[in-house]
Each structure stands twice: as structure tokens, then as C-alpha cells.
Design a protein around this motif. Structure first.
Motif, PDB file in Angstrom:
ATOM      1  N   GLU A 146       0.836  -1.205   0.000  1.00  0.00           N
ATOM      2  CA  GLU A 146       0.000   0.000   0.000  1.00  0.00           C
ATOM      3  C   GLU A 146       0.871   1.255   0.000  1.00  0.00           C
ATOM      4  O   GLU A 146       1.945   1.283   0.611  1.00  0.00           O
ATOM      5  CB  GLU A 146      -0.886  -0.013   1.254  1.00  0.00           C
ATOM      6  CG  GLU A 146      -1.860   1.137   1.355  1.00  0.00           C
ATOM      7  CD  GLU A 146      -2.681   1.092   2.635  1.00  0.00           C
ATOM      8  OE1 GLU A 146      -3.691   1.809   2.714  1.00  0.00           O
ATOM      9  OE2 GLU A 146      -2.307   0.342   3.563  1.00  0.00           O
ATOM     10  N   LYS A 149      -0.439   6.505   3.683  1.00  0.00           N
ATOM     11  CA  LYS A 149      -1.760   7.084   3.903  1.00  0.00           C
ATOM     12  C   LYS A 149      -1.736   8.608   3.832  1.00  0.00           C
ATOM     13  O   LYS A 149      -2.745   9.245   3.541  1.00  0.00           O
ATOM     14  CB  LYS A 149      -2.322   6.597   5.235  1.00  0.00           C
ATOM     15  CG  LYS A 149      -2.755   5.124   5.190  1.00  0.00           C
ATOM     16  CD  LYS A 149      -3.364   4.671   6.503  1.00  0.00           C
ATOM     17  CE  LYS A 149      -4.091   3.326   6.350  1.00  0.00           C
ATOM     18  NZ  LYS A 149      -3.241   2.248   5.851  1.00  0.00           N
ATOM     19  N   LYS A 152      -3.095  10.966   0.826  1.00  0.00           N
ATOM     20  CA  LYS A 152      -4.486  11.347   0.569  1.00  0.00           C
ATOM     21  C   LYS A 152      -4.689  12.858   0.514  1.00  0.00           C
ATOM     22  O   LYS A 152      -5.722  13.328   0.020  1.00  0.00           O
ATOM     23  CB  LYS A 152      -5.404  10.744   1.625  1.00  0.00           C
ATOM     24  CG  LYS A 152      -5.218  11.301   3.033  1.00  0.00           C
ATOM     25  CD  LYS A 152      -6.153  10.597   4.010  1.00  0.00           C
ATOM     26  CE  LYS A 152      -5.989  11.133   5.426  1.00  0.00           C
ATOM     27  NZ  LYS A 152      -6.906  10.446   6.369  1.00  0.00           N
ATOM     28  N   GLY A 228      -1.853   7.401   9.089  1.00  0.00           N
ATOM     29  CA  GLY A 228      -2.358   6.098   9.485  1.00  0.00           C
ATOM     30  C   GLY A 228      -2.265   5.915  10.992  1.00  0.00           C
ATOM     31  O   GLY A 228      -2.123   6.867  11.752  1.00  0.00           O
ATOM     32  N   ASP A 232      -0.114   0.721  11.845  1.00  0.00           N
ATOM     33  CA  ASP A 232       0.309   0.796  10.439  1.00  0.00           C
ATOM     34  C   ASP A 232       1.811   1.046  10.336  1.00  0.00           C
ATOM     35  O   ASP A 232       2.520   0.408   9.541  1.00  0.00           O
ATOM     36  CB  ASP A 232      -0.426   1.926   9.710  1.00  0.00           C
ATOM     37  CG  ASP A 232      -1.907   1.658   9.535  1.00  0.00           C
ATOM     38  OD1 ASP A 232      -2.294   0.484   9.447  1.00  0.00           O
ATOM     39  OD2 ASP A 232      -2.679   2.640   9.488  1.00  0.00           O
TER      40      ASP A 232
END
Length: 281
Positions: A146, A149, A152, A228, A232
Motif C-alpha cells: 500500500e 496514507k 491522501k 495512518g 500501520d
């Protein structure tokens, strides 16, 4: 390899003469060649280089990890001081870049004027390219893991409105020395684990002496929040332990809260790399 942090968000406590900024610039001395990896957002890296007895005019090549201002806008000052080195970017569609959160919007993109300032010194790569002996720029990055975060909040616009940034402007630099690899991440918007995985795929069964750069584990930089959850970040650290990595040197967009969480997992493998620090790898 001798690696020196010319600009980072912080500096060595005993080097109050050095300038800090929210940006990144590293000087690399390897195999008789000098490389500038990223150039911060101003001429601070040039001023700091002089204070650290590093001559920008002697740099053989400059590599820009991605087109955010805190990594590339200093290039215009590099070009003022160095007329011989090629400056390498990843080839991509021309876009505008911004940060958006809670109704706030800020331009975070490259100063496009620098792309026309000295075209003869600019080179654009769209595949794995060996720019100097054993110095590789990589554009095809793994997507096994992934992305951070914190991405975003970052957007790009190619003329039809802002959409989440896909980071098709980011590249990876890998230097292969006789005793292993050094992996340079820039901000690792594609994910530090994906960048390490990419290096492993390109050079299987090869020791990674160091991973260097920001890991973009910060959420909102102003508040030094983490991107996150605590779990995480710890999971990323645990995954990094599964790779043949000796050391990780980081700062900038990793964020100090995330750094602390990673340190608890990685221990002595992980070190902070502030402005003015120099290490032999």
C-alpha cells in the motif's frame, strides 16, 4: 560512499550555522563521482554545501526524485553554479500539484520556469537508466504494498481538475557498490516498502547497505501527525526487517512521531539524518 545531508527539516545541534527548511537535498560521493540527490526548495542546500566544504560546481549529476517544490525548486540555484552536470527527472505529463486538507489548499508543485531555464542540462527518463557507472534511476516501481496514507492530501491536475496524485513523477535511485546497494527514496510516495521491493527485484540476492531518504509517514506536516495508525507504522517497520537491509537513514517527510515508532521496531538499524550529518556507508 560518503553521504551528506545538505538540507533536511532539522539540523545537527552543533551546526547552528546551517539552514534548515522543509525539504531534502543529499550529496553523494561514490566511485569517484559526485551526485546531488534532490535540491530542496531554495538555495539553502548551496549555502550549506559551502559551509560543509562541498563544491556544488564539482557535482557530476543531479537527480530529482519527484516534482514537489521541496525537492526540486532548488535546481534553479544548482544551474546557476554548475554548468556541466545533467539534471535528471522522471518523464511525465506536465501537471500542477497541490496539498488539500480541511478546506485549505496549497501549491506544492515544481516551479515550471526551471524546466526551460537550461534545457540542455535537463534529461528525462522513462525506464531504468544507468546515468553513471552503477548509478541507476528506476521508474517502474513495485505496487506490492500500500502507498503511504499521507498521500491522501496530495493532488495533481493535468488541465481537467485536481485528482489524487498518482505519483507518476517519482523515481528511485539505486547505487550499486562492490559490497551492496544504496537505495534512495526521496519522499517514497509510492511507499518505502515498494521501493525496497523494486531494488530487490532488480538486484536479487544483493545486500542493501542502506536505504536513504524520506518515507512519507507523516500525516499533516504542520502537526507532525502520523499517516495512518500506530499499528500501520509498526507494520511497515516489521516488513522492512524481512529485507536484507543493514541501515536506514531518514528524516524529512518521515515525521518524528513515525520515526519514533519505527525506531522501536528497527532499533539500531534506523538513524536520523539531519542537515549537516555525514556518514560513510
Amino acid at each position: 560512499m560518503i553521504l551528506t545531508a545538505l538540507v533536511d527539516n532539522s539540523r545537527l545541534e552543533n551546526r547552528t550555522d546551517l539552514t534548515v527548511e522543509r525539504g531534502l537535498s543529499l550529496h553523494v560521493n561514490t566511485g569517484g563521482r559526485q551526485i546531488l540527490f534532490d535540491a530542496g526548495s531554495s538555495k539553502a542546500f548551496c549555502d550549506n554545501a559551502a559551509a560543509l566544504d562541498i563544491k556544488i560546481q564539482d557535482v557530476d549529476a543531479a537527480v530529482i526524485s519527484h516534482r514537489h517544490h521541496d525537492h526540486c525548486n532548488g535546481v534553479t540555484h544548482f544551474l546557476d553554479r554548475n554548468s556541466k552536470a545533467q539534471v535528471y527527472f522522471r518523464e511525465c505529463e506536465e501537471k500542477d500539484y497541490c496539498f488539500k486538507a480541511f478546506g485549505f489548499k496549497s501549491d506544492v508543485g515544481i516551479d515550471k520556469d526551471l524546466l526551460v531555464k537550461a534545457k540542455r542540462q535537463l534529461s528525462f527518463v522513462n525506464k531504468t537508466t544507468e546515468i553513471l557507472p552503477n548509478v541507476f534511476l528506476v521508474t517502474n516501481l513495485s505496487s506490492r504494498y500500500e502507498q503511504p496514507k499521507g498521500n491522501k492530501y496530495l493532488y495533481a491536475d493535468s488541465g481537467q481538475g485536481f485528482n489524487p496524485d498518482t505519483f507518476d513523477h517519482e523515481l528511485l535511485m539505486v547505487i550499486k557498490e562492490s559490497d551492496g546497494l544504496i537505495v534512495f527514496t526521496g519522499c517514497a510516495h509510492n511507499g518505502v516498502l515498494n521501493m525496497v521491493e523494486t531494488a530487490v527485484e532488480l538486484f536479487p540476492n544483493t545486500r542493501i547497505k542502506a536505504v536513504v531518504g524520506g518515507f512519507h509517514l507523516v500525516g499533516l506536516p504542520l502537526f507532525n501527525s502520523i499517516g495512518g495508525s500506530k499499528e500501520d507504522i509498526e507494520a511497515i517497520g516489521k516488513s522492512l526487517l524481512t529485507y536484507p537491509i543493514d541501515k536506514l537513514y531518514t528524516g524529512h517527510c518521515t515525521g518524528m512521531k513515525a520515526f519514533g515508532l519505527l525506531k522501536n521496531v528497527l532499533g539500531e538499524k534506523l538513524e536520523h539524518f539531519p542537515t549537516g550529518r555525514s556518514v560513510v556507508i
